[in-house]
Design a protein around this motif. Structure first.
Motif, mmCIF file in Angstrom:
data_model
loop_
_atom_site.group_PDB
_atom_site.id
_atom_site.type_symbol
_atom_site.label_atom_id
_atom_site.label_comp_id
_atom_site.label_asym_id
_atom_site.label_seq_id
_atom_site.Cartn_x
_atom_site.Cartn_y
_atom_site.Cartn_z
ATOM 1 N N ARG A 34 16.324 17.154 15.331
ATOM 2 C CA ARG A 34 16.358 16.956 14.233
ATOM 3 C C ARG A 34 15.008 17.601 13.652
ATOM 4 N NH1 ARG A 34 17.256 11.399 16.123
ATOM 5 N NH2 ARG A 34 15.304 11.057 15.820
ATOM 6 N N LEU A 35 14.988 18.252 12.188
ATOM 7 C CA LEU A 35 13.331 18.360 12.082
ATOM 8 C C LEU A 35 13.531 16.750 10.617
ATOM 9 C CD1 LEU A 35 11.849 19.939 10.202
ATOM 10 C CD2 LEU A 35 13.524 20.698 8.587
ATOM 11 N N GLN A 36 12.459 16.621 10.997
ATOM 12 C CA GLN A 36 11.969 14.977 10.904
ATOM 13 C C GLN A 36 10.364 14.843 10.153
ATOM 14 O OE1 GLN A 36 13.458 12.533 14.326
ATOM 15 N NE2 GLN A 36 11.761 13.267 15.151
ATOM 16 N N GLY A 37 9.942 14.515 8.963
ATOM 17 C CA GLY A 37 8.733 14.151 8.902
ATOM 18 C C GLY A 37 8.305 13.371 7.934
ATOM 19 N N VAL A 38 7.649 12.661 7.093
ATOM 20 C CA VAL A 38 6.753 11.916 6.226
ATOM 21 C C VAL A 38 6.836 12.932 4.694
ATOM 22 C CG1 VAL A 38 5.301 10.343 5.018
ATOM 23 C CG2 VAL A 38 6.273 9.895 7.473
ATOM 24 N N VAL A 39 7.685 12.329 4.011
ATOM 25 C CA VAL A 39 7.736 12.837 2.507
ATOM 26 C C VAL A 39 6.498 12.220 1.407
ATOM 27 C CG1 VAL A 39 8.482 14.392 0.744
ATOM 28 C CG2 VAL A 39 8.967 14.471 2.987
ATOM 29 N N SER A 40 5.542 11.591 0.375
ATOM 30 C CA SER A 40 4.949 11.612 -0.485
ATOM 31 C C SER A 40 6.282 11.158 -1.838
ATOM 32 C CB SER A 40 3.983 11.988 -1.029
ATOM 33 O OG SER A 40 2.993 11.713 0.561
ATOM 34 N N SER A 41 6.092 9.702 -2.080
ATOM 35 C CA SER A 41 6.849 9.656 -3.433
ATOM 36 C C SER A 41 5.853 10.675 -4.570
ATOM 37 C CB SER A 41 6.878 8.288 -4.119
ATOM 38 O OG SER A 41 7.616 7.983 -5.278
ATOM 39 N N GLY A 42 7.533 10.892 -5.301
ATOM 40 C CA GLY A 42 6.529 11.658 -6.575
ATOM 41 C C GLY A 42 6.079 10.337 -7.420
ATOM 42 N N SER A 43 6.883 9.376 -7.429
ATOM 43 C CA SER A 43 6.142 8.339 -8.699
ATOM 44 C C SER A 43 5.566 7.105 -7.924
ATOM 45 C CB SER A 43 7.856 8.111 -9.275
ATOM 46 O OG SER A 43 8.348 7.281 -8.097
ATOM 47 N N ASP A 44 5.316 7.026 -7.049
ATOM 48 C CA ASP A 44 4.984 6.164 -6.387
ATOM 49 C C ASP A 44 3.499 6.392 -5.213
ATOM 50 O OD1 ASP A 44 3.541 3.673 -5.730
ATOM 51 O OD2 ASP A 44 5.038 2.144 -5.580
ATOM 52 N N ILE A 45 2.406 6.485 -5.182
ATOM 53 C CA ILE A 45 1.229 7.096 -4.830
ATOM 54 C C ILE A 45 1.498 6.430 -2.570
ATOM 55 C CG2 ILE A 45 -0.990 5.392 -5.278
ATOM 56 C CD1 ILE A 45 -1.980 8.718 -4.579
ATOM 57 N N GLU A 46 1.652 4.945 -2.800
ATOM 58 C CA GLU A 46 1.732 3.525 -1.616
ATOM 59 C C GLU A 46 3.184 4.347 -1.233
ATOM 60 O OE1 GLU A 46 0.243 -0.347 -2.668
ATOM 61 O OE2 GLU A 46 -1.520 0.890 -3.552
ATOM 62 N N ARG A 47 3.877 4.831 -1.818
ATOM 63 C CA ARG A 47 5.178 4.678 -0.876
ATOM 64 C C ARG A 47 4.977 6.575 -0.258
ATOM 65 N NH1 ARG A 47 9.669 4.205 -5.290
ATOM 66 N NH2 ARG A 47 9.110 2.071 -5.304
ATOM 67 N N VAL A 48 6.780 6.326 0.607
ATOM 68 C CA VAL A 48 6.433 7.073 1.538
ATOM 69 C C VAL A 48 8.430 7.415 1.662
ATOM 70 C CG1 VAL A 48 3.811 8.338 2.112
ATOM 71 C CG2 VAL A 48 5.427 6.993 3.873
ATOM 72 N N TYR A 49 8.714 8.448 2.176
ATOM 73 C CA TYR A 49 9.755 8.214 2.705
ATOM 74 C C TYR A 49 9.999 9.501 3.459
ATOM 75 C CZ TYR A 49 11.347 7.238 -2.195
ATOM 76 O OH TYR A 49 12.033 7.365 -3.440
#
Length: 168
Positions: A34-49
């Protein structure tokens, strides 16, 4: 005869194709099919996807670090986190390598992140959701290494690698 780097317990680091935006995508990898990773949320600094796209099938998954599904990853269209992940993977690994790894067939010519994403569109959002935990765990481990002071001394936790001997 093995090269020096092949006899060491370290892995050769491939320099990125271009500088990446680490604040937006702090972790991206081509691993586990897979291509996989962690992406920061655009609306909440403490949330990542934690986002991923499977090679070959292009099934995708996107959820928060608290295992809540991404609202944009529904149906057959990638959410903005998946698009951002593909863009950053192209910056780190190069478009040809990402397309080859994901098994995206693209005609000869200029390959970019948009072309790769467009060729994979129309796939169901039925990706492996259990992959989020190991990906996020590797991301946290990656962050821990960044906090270490620079040194050339070996790291004890990496000493489990067996020594290699040249075969005569």
């Amino acid at each position: 005869m093995l090269a020096d780097w092949e006899r060491s317990s370290t892995v050769r680091v491939v320099p990125p194709a271009r500088p990446r935006k680490l604040a937006k995508v702090p972790f991206v990898e081509l691993a586990d099919g897979r291509l996989q990773g962690v992406v920061s949320s655009g609306s909440d600094i403490e949330r990542v996807y934690v986002s991923s796209v499977e090679a070959g099938s292009y099934a995708f998954a996107c959820s928060t670090n608290n295992n809540r599904p991404c609202g944009g990853a529904r149906g057959t269209y990638f959410c903005k986190h998946i698009h951002t992940l593909i863009t950053e993977a192209v910056l780190q690994y190069g478009a040809e390598r990402v397309a080859r790894y994901l098994r995206v067939e693209i005609a000869a010519g200029e390959v970019d992140a948009q072309t790769i994403a467009a060729e994979m569109s129309g796939t169901s959002a039925a990706g492996e959701t259990t992959a989020a935990a190991p990906v996020f765990s590797r991301f946290l481990r990656h962050l821990a290494y960044l906090e270490l002071a620079p040194t050339t001394a070996p790291l004890p936790e990496l000493q489990w690698f067996p020594p290699t001997r040249a075969v005569a």
